[in-house]
Design a protein around this motif. Structure first.
Motif, PDB file in Angstrom:
ATOM      1  N   CYS A  44      39.393  46.752  42.864  1.00 47.18           N
ATOM      2  CA  CYS A  44      40.454  47.761  42.796  1.00 47.18           C
ATOM      3  C   CYS A  44      40.264  48.760  43.938  1.00 47.18           C
ATOM      4  N   GLU A  45      39.972  50.031  43.637  1.00 44.41           N
ATOM      5  CA  GLU A  45      39.801  51.020  44.698  1.00 44.41           C
ATOM      6  C   GLU A  45      38.339  51.203  45.105  1.00 44.41           C
ATOM      7  N   HIS A  46      37.425  50.531  44.443  1.00 46.97           N
ATOM      8  CA  HIS A  46      36.004  50.643  44.744  1.00 46.97           C
ATOM      9  C   HIS A  46      35.507  49.374  45.448  1.00 46.97           C
ATOM     10  N   VAL A  47      34.283  49.433  45.968  1.00 47.55           N
ATOM     11  CA  VAL A  47      33.612  48.268  46.541  1.00 47.55           C
ATOM     12  C   VAL A  47      32.306  48.097  45.786  1.00 47.55           C
ATOM     13  N   ILE A  48      32.061  46.872  45.338  1.00 44.18           N
ATOM     14  CA  ILE A  48      30.839  46.579  44.598  1.00 44.18           C
ATOM     15  C   ILE A  48      29.953  45.697  45.470  1.00 44.18           C
ATOM     16  N   ILE A  49      28.671  46.064  45.556  1.00 43.88           N
ATOM     17  CA  ILE A  49      27.675  45.243  46.236  1.00 43.88           C
ATOM     18  C   ILE A  49      26.953  44.444  45.152  1.00 43.88           C
ATOM     19  N   TRP A  50      27.042  43.112  45.251  1.00 44.55           N
ATOM     20  CA  TRP A  50      26.437  42.213  44.271  1.00 44.55           C
ATOM     21  C   TRP A  50      25.196  41.553  44.867  1.00 44.55           C
ATOM     22  N   ASP A  51      24.156  41.416  44.051  1.00 43.77           N
ATOM     23  CA  ASP A  51      22.997  40.595  44.387  1.00 43.77           C
ATOM     24  C   ASP A  51      23.331  39.191  43.890  1.00 43.77           C
ATOM     25  N   GLY A  63      35.726  54.577  45.704  1.00 47.29           N
ATOM     26  CA  GLY A  63      36.924  54.803  46.494  1.00 47.29           C
ATOM     27  C   GLY A  63      37.754  55.930  45.914  1.00 47.29           C
ATOM     28  N   LEU A  64      38.910  56.150  46.511  1.00 42.15           N
ATOM     29  CA  LEU A  64      39.799  57.202  46.030  1.00 42.15           C
ATOM     30  C   LEU A  64      40.863  56.600  45.117  1.00 42.15           C
ATOM     31  N   LYS A  65      42.136  56.587  45.537  1.00 38.24           N
ATOM     32  CA  LYS A  65      43.187  56.096  44.651  1.00 38.24           C
ATOM     33  C   LYS A  65      43.848  54.810  45.120  1.00 38.24           C
ATOM     34  N   GLN A  66      43.656  54.422  46.369  1.00 38.76           N
ATOM     35  CA  GLN A  66      44.322  53.245  46.906  1.00 38.76           C
ATOM     36  C   GLN A  66      43.431  52.008  46.778  1.00 38.76           C
ATOM     37  N   GLU A  67      44.076  50.845  46.693  1.00 39.34           N
ATOM     38  CA  GLU A  67      43.345  49.591  46.548  1.00 39.34           C
ATOM     39  C   GLU A  67      42.750  49.150  47.882  1.00 39.34           C
ATOM     40  N   VAL A  68      41.575  48.545  47.837  1.00 40.39           N
ATOM     41  CA  VAL A  68      40.887  48.050  49.024  1.00 40.39           C
ATOM     42  C   VAL A  68      41.568  46.769  49.491  1.00 40.39           C
ATOM     43  N   THR A  69      41.820  46.657  50.825  1.00 40.79           N
ATOM     44  CA  THR A  69      42.476  45.472  51.371  1.00 40.79           C
ATOM     45  C   THR A  69      41.638  44.734  52.402  1.00 40.79           C
TER      46      THR A  69
END
Length: 156
Positions: A44-51, A63-69
């Motif tokens: 969504c608007e955040h970025v997740i770092i996965w192991d 993130g703020l309010k906009q979706e990550v593209t």
């Protein structure tokens, strides 16, 4: 009755069950000196770092309010450029997850980003409005076209 009391302890979070969003790319990032172990995904608007070895969340870049593209890691592995649907780009530091730099150069969603070899410059592209009559069509409707690739060339 025991089942209903368990629901009283339920606490939903903002990203309940989201693993990755479909609008952005998935990139490998260097974290804690390990290459090929961690991936950054848009949620969504955040970025997740996965192991990917353990299957666990390591870090969430808020993130703020906009979706990550769009996502683009820097060549040195210390930063992650994140493009948003409103045309803004934020640079996150992967050591602590904070963002101190924000660019607002595009009017539409960021579709592609690319660092130069040193990681000092960032090229980006976004959706652009194009008139169909510019391409010889008789229909004068507006449509969106995406910039799909950017690259740096060495000056001679």
């Amino acid at each position: 009755m025991g089942l209903t009391k368990q629901y009283l302890r339920y606490c939903a979070t903002a990203l309940f069950g989201v693993i990755a969003s479909q609008k952005a790319n998935i990139v490998f990032v260097t974290l804690r000196g390990d290459k090929g172990r961690y991936v950054a995904v848009a949620a969504c608007e955040h970025v997740i770092i996965w192991d990917i070895r353990k299957g666990e969340k390591v870090l969430i870049l808020k993130g703020l309010k906009q979706e990550v593209t769009c996502l683009c890691p820097s060549p040195n592995g210390y930063h992650l450029a994140v493009g948003y649907e409103d045309g803004s780009i934020r640079i996150f530091t992967l050591l602590n997850g904070e963002s101190n730099i924000t660019f607002n150069g595009h009017k539409a969603a960021v579709t592609v980003m690319h660092y130069d070899k040193l990681g000092a410059r960032l090229a980006s592209g976004s959706k652009v409005k194009v008139k169909d009559d510019d391409f010889g069509c008789f229909n004068c409707e507006m449509s969106f076209s995406k910039i799909l690739q950017t690259d740096w060339k060495e000056s001679s």
